[in-house]
Design a protein around this motif. Sequence first.
Motif, short mmCIF file in Angstrom:
data_model
loop_
_atom_site.label_atom_id
_atom_site.label_comp_id
_atom_site.label_asym_id
_atom_site.label_seq_id
_atom_site.Cartn_x
_atom_site.Cartn_y
_atom_site.Cartn_z
N PRO A 270 0.84 -1.21 0.00
CA PRO A 270 0.00 0.00 0.00
C PRO A 270 0.87 1.25 0.00
O PRO A 270 1.90 1.31 0.67
CB PRO A 270 -0.79 -0.13 1.30
CG PRO A 270 0.12 -0.90 2.21
CD PRO A 270 0.94 -1.83 1.33
N LEU A 271 0.44 2.26 -0.74
CA LEU A 271 1.28 3.44 -0.93
C LEU A 271 0.59 4.77 -0.64
O LEU A 271 1.26 5.74 -0.29
CB LEU A 271 1.81 3.48 -2.37
CG LEU A 271 2.75 2.34 -2.78
CD1 LEU A 271 3.04 2.40 -4.27
CD2 LEU A 271 4.04 2.38 -1.97
N ALA A 272 -0.72 4.85 -0.77
CA ALA A 272 -1.39 6.15 -0.64
C ALA A 272 -2.85 5.93 -0.26
O ALA A 272 -3.36 4.80 -0.31
CB ALA A 272 -1.30 6.94 -1.94
N ALA A 273 -3.51 7.01 0.12
CA ALA A 273 -4.93 6.95 0.49
C ALA A 273 -5.60 8.26 0.11
O ALA A 273 -4.98 9.33 0.12
CB ALA A 273 -5.09 6.68 1.98
N VAL A 274 -6.88 8.16 -0.23
CA VAL A 274 -7.72 9.32 -0.55
C VAL A 274 -8.98 9.21 0.29
O VAL A 274 -9.61 8.14 0.34
CB VAL A 274 -8.07 9.37 -2.05
CG1 VAL A 274 -8.85 10.64 -2.37
CG2 VAL A 274 -6.81 9.31 -2.91
N TRP A 275 -9.36 10.30 0.93
CA TRP A 275 -10.47 10.31 1.88
C TRP A 275 -11.54 11.28 1.42
O TRP A 275 -11.25 12.45 1.13
CB TRP A 275 -9.93 10.72 3.25
CG TRP A 275 -10.89 10.63 4.39
CD1 TRP A 275 -12.06 9.94 4.44
CD2 TRP A 275 -10.76 11.26 5.67
NE1 TRP A 275 -12.66 10.09 5.65
CE2 TRP A 275 -11.89 10.90 6.43
CE3 TRP A 275 -9.79 12.09 6.23
CZ2 TRP A 275 -12.08 11.35 7.73
CZ3 TRP A 275 -9.97 12.53 7.53
CH2 TRP A 275 -11.11 12.16 8.27
N PHE A 276 -12.78 10.79 1.32
CA PHE A 276 -13.93 11.59 0.93
C PHE A 276 -14.86 11.72 2.13
O PHE A 276 -15.33 10.70 2.67
CB PHE A 276 -14.68 10.93 -0.24
CG PHE A 276 -13.81 10.65 -1.43
CD1 PHE A 276 -13.67 11.59 -2.44
CD2 PHE A 276 -13.12 9.45 -1.55
CE1 PHE A 276 -12.86 11.34 -3.53
CE2 PHE A 276 -12.32 9.19 -2.64
CZ PHE A 276 -12.19 10.14 -3.63
N THR A 277 -15.11 12.93 2.56
CA THR A 277 -15.95 13.18 3.73
C THR A 277 -17.01 14.20 3.38
O THR A 277 -16.83 15.01 2.47
CB THR A 277 -15.11 13.71 4.91
OG1 THR A 277 -14.59 15.01 4.57
CG2 THR A 277 -13.96 12.78 5.23
N PRO A 278 -18.15 14.19 4.10
CA PRO A 278 -19.18 15.22 3.85
C PRO A 278 -18.62 16.61 4.07
O PRO A 278 -17.84 16.85 4.99
CB PRO A 278 -20.27 14.88 4.87
CG PRO A 278 -20.04 13.44 5.21
CD PRO A 278 -18.56 13.22 5.11
N SER A 279 -18.99 17.52 3.22
CA SER A 279 -18.48 18.89 3.31
C SER A 279 -18.85 19.51 4.65
O SER A 279 -19.96 19.33 5.16
CB SER A 279 -19.05 19.76 2.18
OG SER A 279 -18.60 19.30 0.93
N GLY A 280 -17.88 20.22 5.24
CA GLY A 280 -18.14 20.90 6.49
C GLY A 280 -17.94 20.07 7.73
O GLY A 280 -18.10 20.56 8.84
N GLY A 281 -17.57 18.80 7.59
CA GLY A 281 -17.36 17.96 8.76
C GLY A 281 -16.05 18.29 9.45
O GLY A 281 -15.16 18.92 8.89
N SER A 282 -15.94 17.84 10.70
CA SER A 282 -14.72 18.10 11.48
C SER A 282 -13.70 17.01 11.20
O SER A 282 -13.33 16.23 12.06
CB SER A 282 -15.03 18.15 12.97
OG SER A 282 -15.67 16.96 13.38
N VAL A 283 -13.22 16.96 9.94
CA VAL A 283 -12.36 15.86 9.53
C VAL A 283 -10.96 15.98 10.12
O VAL A 283 -10.26 14.99 10.25
CB VAL A 283 -12.28 15.81 7.99
CG1 VAL A 283 -13.64 15.53 7.41
CG2 VAL A 283 -11.71 17.11 7.43
N ARG A 284 -10.55 17.19 10.47
CA ARG A 284 -9.18 17.37 10.93
C ARG A 284 -8.92 16.70 12.27
O ARG A 284 -7.78 16.45 12.62
CB ARG A 284 -8.88 18.87 11.04
CG ARG A 284 -9.03 19.62 9.72
CD ARG A 284 -7.92 19.30 8.76
NE ARG A 284 -8.07 20.03 7.51
CZ ARG A 284 -7.10 20.17 6.64
NH1 ARG A 284 -5.92 19.64 6.86
NH2 ARG A 284 -7.30 20.83 5.51
N THR A 285 -9.97 16.46 13.04
CA THR A 285 -9.80 15.87 14.38
C THR A 285 -9.85 14.35 14.36
O THR A 285 -9.77 13.73 15.41
CB THR A 285 -10.88 16.41 15.32
OG1 THR A 285 -12.17 16.02 14.83
CG2 THR A 285 -10.81 17.92 15.41
N ILE A 286 -9.98 13.75 13.20
CA ILE A 286 -10.17 12.30 13.09
C ILE A 286 -8.97 11.69 12.38
O ILE A 286 -8.48 12.24 11.39
CB ILE A 286 -11.47 11.96 12.32
CG1 ILE A 286 -12.68 12.60 13.03
CG2 ILE A 286 -11.66 10.46 12.19
CD1 ILE A 286 -13.97 12.47 12.24
#
Length: 570
Positions: A270-286
């Motif tokens: 495995p070399l990389a990852a792409v993350w799709f999250t709902p807009s406006g979510g608090s993704v930085r804390t996860i």
Amino acid sequence: MPDAPDRAAAPTRDARAEPPGGFGAKDPAGSSAGAPDCLGRALADARSPRVPALSPYVPERPFPWSGPGLPLSAGGRRRTDAAAAFGGPRRRAAAGARTDSGPGSATVGAAPIRHDAPLDLARLLRLSLAAPAGTSGRLRPVPSAGALHSVRAHLLVGPGCSLPPGRYAYDPHTHRAHPRGPAPDCVPAGALAVLTVAASRTVAHYGHRAWPLLLLDAGHAAAALAQAGPPTADVLVCLDADGALLSAAAGLPRAPARHSEWQAAELEPPLAAVWFTPSGGSVRTIDPLSAWATRARASAPVRAPGPPIAQPRELSRTQRLLSLLAQAPARPAGTWHPASRPEGVTGKTLTTRRSAPPDDLRRPPERELLASVLTTARAASPAGPDWTVVTGGAAPALYTGSPGRPGLLLHAHGDARPTLAHWAARQTWIGTTGAVLLAHGCPDDASPAEVRISHLAAGYAIGLAQTHATALGLRSRPIGSWQQADLGAALGEAPGRDWVVHGLALGAPPAKATTPPATRTATPLTTRTATAPAAPTAAPRATRPTPHSTDPPAPGTTARTTPPGEEERP
């Protein structure tokens, strides 16, 4: 630029020698034994003029996960017991999957596939990784070295997606998701794509030059996924997470132990990852990878019929090297960078992007368009390589980006394209192309982390730049394999410090039939090139001479003189 046809990349190194136990061997302290030395040898060998040995054609292996899979497209739906794939209705309900069918949903067994969900994985994958229906699968929205498409996507699906929550392996040929296990509790909403590489066909085609191309391919796949994200989702890309954490999140065994645990399948570092999250979510804390790694086991691939396939030594060496590069124990969660789609890029742009034939790349693009593409590449990854644009025309030169303002900054005079043609496996058509965007850096003594990020970020940025060029109406073609391409030394700087990592050939679209090509190109290009210096601060470097290559293409030679096995991206 001076050419160096007889200069060996690193004559004192033998990249074919491995440390005892291979590239992945560990010393008692836990570090990779002999890793820096062996990585340097492999890097020097990949950059050397040594030609890969001829090998027989290697067909694509069957998709290693069993079952019909869940159809992602509404037109190809087929009833399958998704609840059984996840361990029964109680397990599926615990994972958060709905049991009812509402508007816009397609029932697959007891679990619905919701095509009206905030994150439609069918559309996302169709615009990025899927092989077009009814084709051989060579030409896809994402480019790949030799059209071999070595990158695989493992989907980690949380709430809010068109698929029920769980782990899936994506089959780009059938556009189906094969369930591999349920989702852990409390995973974040959205979807995570962990990108791995199955190297066997690329190694058979490119030999010791394969591993840099595999890293570039993974970067291109990350870019294709990131640009296909819907407007209702925030997209983040991680190119430096620890391989062990990526494997655990995707439910894969740790890569070095793959052959003992999953002998039925090819090793997939495995070399990389792409993350799709709902807009406006608090993704930085996860930390999404750690959340998915809490339940690391998932279904294993099926054993292929017949005797086990012999593992060529070059393939084993490449797999171990990639596993070494994926190690990042100091920062296992990696760094997530927000992705943005270049201006003007639409879904149609993504599906119609194709690498142009060399004959379509001869017309020089306008300077404003080149500056726009260069800006896209430079902004793609903060930790990535440096960038330079090489132009032809009446006043050929090398340009860099101007920090803080648009435009091109003159770096050196002279026509570097014949030298680039020599460096890029002697593809003579590059000597007459309109312009070439270069990613460069990655010195001889680069650490494993720097080698990894230089190549992944280069592939990622070139992927964004190519779709932006397509949206601007330009023709383009990625150039992945480079030998003896010491750009810094050619410009009079210290040797071994600034190597070409990746490239993108660019050309203006053909002139309209009603307008002669000379009228369309000569006047504006001569005028623009004559005023090339964009800022007074560039004057000292702009006047540095750059001699022509000593190995120019033969007169009248324009395109496909590349020997078999040396062609780049179709």
